[in-house]
Structures are given as C-alpha cells and as structure tokens.
Enzyme design. Structure first.
Site, PDB file in Angstrom:
ATOM      1  CG  PHE A 101      47.415  43.316  42.457  1.00 55.39           C
ATOM      2  CD1 PHE A 101      48.254  43.246  41.658  1.00 55.39           C
ATOM      3  CD2 PHE A 101      46.490  42.261  42.964  1.00 55.39           C
ATOM      4  CE1 PHE A 101      48.323  41.941  40.903  1.00 55.39           C
ATOM      5  CE2 PHE A 101      46.508  41.070  42.131  1.00 55.39           C
ATOM      6  CZ  PHE A 101      47.308  41.045  41.071  1.00 55.39           C
ATOM      7  CG  ASP A 102      51.286  50.031  44.687  1.00 55.73           C
ATOM      8  OD1 ASP A 102      50.944  50.634  45.527  1.00 55.73           O
ATOM      9  OD2 ASP A 102      52.278  50.246  43.910  1.00 55.73           O
ATOM     10  CG  LEU A 103      45.929  52.247  41.943  1.00 55.86           C
ATOM     11  CD1 LEU A 103      45.395  51.238  40.949  1.00 55.86           C
ATOM     12  CD2 LEU A 103      44.839  52.948  42.573  1.00 55.86           C
TER      13      LEU A 103
END
Length: 217
Positions: free
Chosen positions: A11-13
């Site tokens: 996951f990107d943040l």
C-alpha cells in the site's frame, strides 16, 4: 481473482490510506520560505504529493545544494509537526481489517521518509496490520517508487507475481509495472483517473470498500 490468496499487498500511504496534504504542503512551504523562494499555489503543491521530494524541488531551485537544504528543512518541520497533520480516509480502517482477515499480508511502500512513515503508522489504530514499512532514505539512496518496490521485494524475499501494489499516483502504477507486478489505482487520493489509466493501471477503485471484493473477484 486479481491475486492468488494469500498475497502480499503493498500500500502507498499518502493519498491511499491518509489525506496528508496539510502536513506536506505546509512543510514544503516552510522549506521554500526559509530559502527565500516564492511558494507555489496550493493547487500546485498538491501535485507534490506522490513524487520524490528531490524530484519536485529540483525544477524550482535548480541547484543540488539548495535542493538538499530544502529537503533537510522540509524533513525538519515534517518530523516536528507535519507528520501529524493528516486524516484517515473514510472506510480505510474497515478495508484493511477485511483484507487482513482474508489472509493477505500487508506492507507500506511509500516515497515518504521511512522514519516519518513509521511514526505515522505507529499512531494509527490499524498500524499493527502492516508487517513492514518501506520508505525513502534521507541520503536519497531510496527515493523513487520503482526503487522502493524493489527494496520491499528484497526485504520480503518474494517474487513480484506474489505481490500487488495499491496507490493513487502514476508512480505507484509505473513502479509496479517496472517489476511486472499487478496493481490497483485508487481514485480518492491525489491522482486523477486519466493519470492512473495512462500509467497502465490494471484496475481502479473509487472507494476503499471496493478493494476486498476487487481482490477476490
């Protein structure tokens, strides 16, 4: 099915799990003000969320020494207060609970400085869902998403086909494709549908609640 369960989800943040615009734009503004450089509009600064800091500072400042000074100033303010200036997108916590319960392994892969990313996740109620956090290094060794995804694959000792990248900007999609990794673009963050489609997004989600079903479809 998009992935063979269980899979490892990267996951990107920023723009994927949290709306971090206030902390990022205020810290960029602070760095530029300290250097006596005009601050771009808020609309322009939102475009800084996703790319590596050095990538965004260089066209404005031109000189690498000034870029490094700007990065240091940014990180100073962000580490003091910017890291807490964010909100969690509606539905993210429930989505993470669902994909974790389905057996997927979760990790963060972000262009944000890794120390700050760890600080943020440590303060979030779902931070313990993630097995590891891979972020950029202060020295610029790890900066771009393709490098960060490569580092995540190395740490997990996994082939790309057993992982999937989820993010809101073209860098997430392009980085995944460079590694031959499947991907999902999300539309509640800072990237547009056109940006994600042009980058080669395999699937698009308009809300966090769509992700569990999309993974299992």
């Amino acid at each position: 099915m998009i992935v063979s369960a269980p899979a490892t989800l990267f996951f990107d943040l920023d723009g994927t799990l949290i709306d971090s615009a206030p902390g990022i734009t205020r810290s960029v503004s602070y760095a530029l003000e300290q250097l006596g450089h005009p601050v771009p509009s808020q609309a322009e600064l939102r475009g800084w969320i996703g790319p590596a800091l050095r990538t965004s500072f260089l066209p404005l400042l031109g000189d690498e020494a000034r870029v490094e000074r700007a990065v240091a100033l940014y990180l100073d303010r962000y580490g003091r207060e910017g890291w807490s200036e964010h909100s969690v997108y509606d539905g993210v916590a429930e989505m993470l609970d669902a994909v974790h319960a389905a057996g997927h392994r979760l990790a963060i892969v972000t262009a944000k400085n890794e120390d700050n990313a760890r600080k943020i996740l440590g303060a979030l109620p779902f931070g313990d869902r993630f097995d590891d956090i891979v972020g950029s290094t202060r020295d610029g060794r790890l900066t771009h998403k393709v490098e960060l995804i490569g580092e995540a694959l190395r740490r997990f000792e996994l082939p790309a086909e057993r992982c999937l990248m989820i993010g809101d900007r073209r860098m997430d999609i392009e980085g995944a494709r460079e590694h031959g990794m499947r991907n999902i673009g999300v539309l509640w963050g800072f990237g547009s549908e056109d940006e994600l489609r042009d980058a080669g997004a395999q699937h698009l989600a308009t809300a966090p609640a769509q992700l569990p079903a999309l993974l299992a479809a």
